[in-house]
Design a protein around this motif. Structure first.
Motif: not given
Length: 368
Positions: A160-182
Motif C-alpha cells: 500500500e506504500s507504493w502500488h497505485p491501486d493496492p486494495a485488491f492485495y487485501y481482498q478476495f483472491g489476494g494476500g501474500p500466498i496468492m500474490d507472491m507464493g506462485p
C-alpha cells in the motif's frame, strides 16, 4: 511460421513490461489489440507501444477471429470470468497468477480449457529465466547431491506504500500466498518436483490497511485475507520445504530460496526475477562460490512463458508454464490456508511433471 496474435485484457500496472517485451523481444508473437475497463488505460497503451487497436471490451476482442491467444492481466478475482469467456470463444489463454482466486475457480478454468481443446498456461514465468534454469541444471547435474530440504521466504510490510491501486492485495483472491507464493512454489516445483503434502498456519495481523501511495492516499482498506502464512511442504521425492509469505514484516534477513542437498547447498536468486546471483556451497571448499548464469533471459522477461506457449501451440509440444504446473501451485497455496483452518495436513491431488528445461543456443526472442 505465422506469428501468433495476442489479445490483451487489462492494462494495469503489470501490463507495461508485457507490452515492451511482446513488441521488442519475442519476435514470434504480435499483439493484435487491447482492452481495459478503464478505457483511457487502453488508449494510453495503444499510443505508448504503437499497438494496432483498442477493442471496446473483451467480448469484441474474443469475437475477432484473428486473435489466437488471450493474455489475461486482470485482477485475481476477475480471472475466472475473463478466462472462462475467452475459452468459451475458442481462444487459448495465458493468465497472470494465480489461475483462479480459489481452487474451485481453478478447477472450472482448467476443465473448461480441457473440454474446449485449447491451451491454458500462466504466470509466473520467472522460473524460465537464467537464474532458476541455471539452478535447475546445477541440481540435475548433482552439484548438491540429492535435495533433502528447502526454504522459501518472502516478507514485506505490504504494497500500500507504493502500488497505485493496492486494495485488491487485501481482498478476495489476494494476500501474500496468492500474490507472491506462485513465484516461490513454481520455482521449487521446477527445482525439486511436485509437492505431496502440506501443512500451514495463517493469520490476519491487521484488520485494515491505510494506503499511502497516490492516487488513493489516505484510503482505508478492509483486510479480507490472511496476510502472514507459514507452512511445510513434503515433496514427492522426500525433501521437506519450509515457506513463509508475509505482508506483515518491516524487515528481515531470511534467504529468498535455499535448497539443501546431501552434497551441498544452493542459494537461489529471487524467484520474482529472471536473473540474480547464485551461490553454491560444497563441503570440500568450505565457502560459498558464485556460479555463472548459463541460460538466457536474465533481464525482466515477462511474456517469456506466453511466447513459449505460442511456440508450443505451433509445434504441438507442451507449454512449460502450462495448466498442470499453475494449477498445482494453486492447489498448494490454497491448501496452506485450508490446513490452517482445519488444523490437518492436506494431501495434494495433482502431481505434475517438472517442466522441460529451457533449450540452449537459441537466438534471443526465439523459442524451441
Amino acid at each position: 511460421m505465422k506469428k501468433m496474435r495476442i489479445g490483451v485484457v487489462g492494462c494495469g500496472a503489470i501490463s507495461g513490461i508485457y507490452f515492451k517485451n511482446l513488441t521488442t523481444v519475442f519476435t514470434e508473437v504480435e499483439i493484435a489489440g487491447v482492452c481495459d475497463l478503464i478505457d483511457q488505460r487502453a488508449e494510453d497503451a495503444v499510443a505508448t507501444y504503437n499497438l494496432p487497436r483498442k477493442y471496446k471490451d473483451m467480448h469484441e476482442m474474443f469475437a475477432d477471429s484473428s486473435v489466437d491467444i488471450i493474455l489475461n492481466l486482470t485482477r485475481p478475482y476477475e480471472h475466472l470470468e475473463v478466462s472462462m469467456a475467452a475459452i468459451a470463444a475458442g481462444k487459448h489463454v495465458y493468465t497472470e497468477k494465480p489461475l483462479g482466486a480459489t481452487l474451485e475457480e481453478g478447477i472450472k478454468i482448467r476443465d473448461a480449457a480441457k473440454a474446449k481443446g485449447v491451451y491454458l498456461a500462466g504466470a509466473p514465468d520467472t522460473f524460465l529465466g537464467a537464474g532458476i534454469q541455471t539452478c535447475r541444471k546445477l541440481i540435475d547435474d548433482g552439484y548438491i547431491g540429492k535435495p533433502v530440504a528447502a526454504t522459501a521466504h518472502f516478507a514485506c510490510r505490504g504494497h500500500e506504500s507504493w502500488h497505485p491501486d493496492p486494495a485488491f492485495y487485501y481482498q478476495f483472491g489476494g494476500g501474500p500466498i496468492m500474490d507472491m507464493g506462485p513465484y516461490y512454489i513454481t520455482a521449487l516445483v521446477n527445482l525439486i518436483g511436485p509437492v505431496k503434502t502440506v501443512s500451514g498456519m495463517a493469520t490476519k495481523s491487521y484488520p485494515t490497511r491505510r494506503i499511502t501511495s497516490e492516487p488513493h492516499y489516505g484510503a482505508i482498506v478492509d483486510v479480507e485475507v490472511a496476510t502472514h502464512v507459514s507452512g511445510q511442504m513434503h515433496f514427492e521425492n522426500g525433501a521437506v520445504g519450509t515457506i513463509i509469505q508475509s505482508f506483515d514484516i518491516h524487515s528481515h534477513n531470511l534467504p529468498r530460496i535455499e535448497v539443501y542437498g546431501t552434497e551441498g547447498t544452493l542459494v537461489v536468486p529471487d524467484p520474482n526475477t529472471f536473473g540474480g546471483p547464485i551461490l553454491l556451497y560444497r563441503p570440500e571448499s568450505k565457502e560459498y562460490k558464485e556460479m555463472p548464469l548459463t541460460f538466457g533471459y536474465e533481464e525482466n522477461s515477462r511474456g517469456l512463458g506466453l511466447a513459449d506457449m505460442a511456440k508450443a501451440i505451433q509445434t504441438g509440444r507442451k507449454a512449460r508454464a502450462d495448466v498442470d504446473v499453475i494449477y498445482h501451485a494453486l492447489e498448494v497455496m490454497t491448501s496452506f490456508t485450508k490446513s490452517a483452518e482445519t488444523k490437518q495436513h492436506v494431501d495434494m491431488l495433482t502431481s505434475p511433471e517438472r517442466p522441460a528445461p529451457m533449450a540452449y543456443g537459441l537466438l534471443p526472442g526465439i523459442l524451441d
